[in-house]
Enzyme design. Structure first.
Site, short mmCIF file in Angstrom:
data_model
loop_
_atom_site.label_atom_id
_atom_site.label_comp_id
_atom_site.label_asym_id
_atom_site.label_seq_id
_atom_site.Cartn_x
_atom_site.Cartn_y
_atom_site.Cartn_z
N ASP A 22 -6.42 1.02 0.76
CA ASP A 22 -6.52 1.26 2.21
C ASP A 22 -7.92 0.85 2.66
O ASP A 22 -8.70 0.28 1.89
CB ASP A 22 -6.20 2.72 2.55
CG ASP A 22 -7.28 3.66 2.05
OD1 ASP A 22 -8.25 3.21 1.40
OD2 ASP A 22 -7.16 4.87 2.32
N LYS B 212 0.84 -1.21 0.00
CA LYS B 212 0.00 0.00 0.00
C LYS B 212 0.87 1.26 0.00
O LYS B 212 0.65 2.18 -0.79
CB LYS B 212 -0.93 -0.01 1.23
CG LYS B 212 -1.79 1.24 1.33
CD LYS B 212 -2.83 1.08 2.41
CE LYS B 212 -2.25 1.20 3.80
NZ LYS B 212 -2.20 2.53 4.36
#
Ligand code: SF4
Length: 206
Positions: free
Chosen positions: A135, A117
């Protein structure tokens, strides 16, 4: 599937969607994203507003001890791990990458505290790469809408990569975050006022 309509509507809703984290360099962005794990962007911005006044390069950051950095980032949570990661990543940036945050996605992931991420955010925001960082908001909203049907962020990213044209990945990431923050909340999404409800699988019980 209604990807096209959903993406058009998201773009109309959030034409200016951009990262909420404050930064003035790729290094600051990297540190801010590491700090943002399990923490709000607002909190991170408060902490980095002070931290970056003096410690905004890997060299300057490494003048801090682990304990000194922990004190400065304490309110972001998980401060021991985050401080260790920031110091380790700063060391590697100097020793392995000539003092610059690497622009290569695989190289980014070799830095401490940088998972898929974080690498995606830095790669997309700082270097203009195509990537969708999944996320909590992107995960929730994309699976509710039906852009993905996955139980993990990793699978969600792969499915979004397949469902969304590549040149839209970075923007779609921001659109989904904005929609998650403003309308499609984790608890009690505001479906009555959501202009995506026509296509939303969650809303339509599909
Ligand atoms: S209709 Fe409801 S669940 Fe679907 S995207 Fe909108 S707010 Fe989220």
């Amino acid at each position: 599937m209604n990807e096209r309509e959903i993406l058009c509507e998201l773009e109309k809703l959030y034409p200016q969607a951009a990262p909420a984290l404050h930064f003035n360099s790729t290094y600051e962005l990297l540190v801010a994203v590491i700090l943002s794990a399990q923490c709000t962007d607002e909190r991170v911005n408060k902490v980095t507003a002070e931290l970056f006044k003096e410690y905004n390069t890997p060299q300057k950051m490494l003048t801090l001890s682990q304990q000194e950095l922990e004190k400065r980032i304490f309110s972001c949570g998980f401060y021991r791990n985050k401080a260790a990661h920031i110091l380790s990543a700063s060391r590697d940036i100097i020793e392995k990458f000539g003092g610059q945050v690497p622009a290569d996605h695989a190289a980014l992931k070799t830095l401490a505290g940088v998972g898929q991420k974080t690498a995606n955010v830095v790669y997309a925001v700082a270097f203009g790469g195509d990537a969708i960082a999944v996320d909590t908001h992107v995960f929730r909203v994309s699976n509710r809408l039906g852009l993905a049907h996955a139980t993990t962020p990793e699978k969600t990213e792969l499915q979004l990569n397949a469902a969304i044209p590549k040149d839209m990945w970075s923007r779609a990431h921001h659109w989904l975050i904005f929609h998650g923050r403003r309308v499609c909340h984790s608890q009690r999404p505001d479906c009555a006022n959501c202009t995506l409800k026509t296509w939303c699988e969650y809303y339509n019980g599909r």
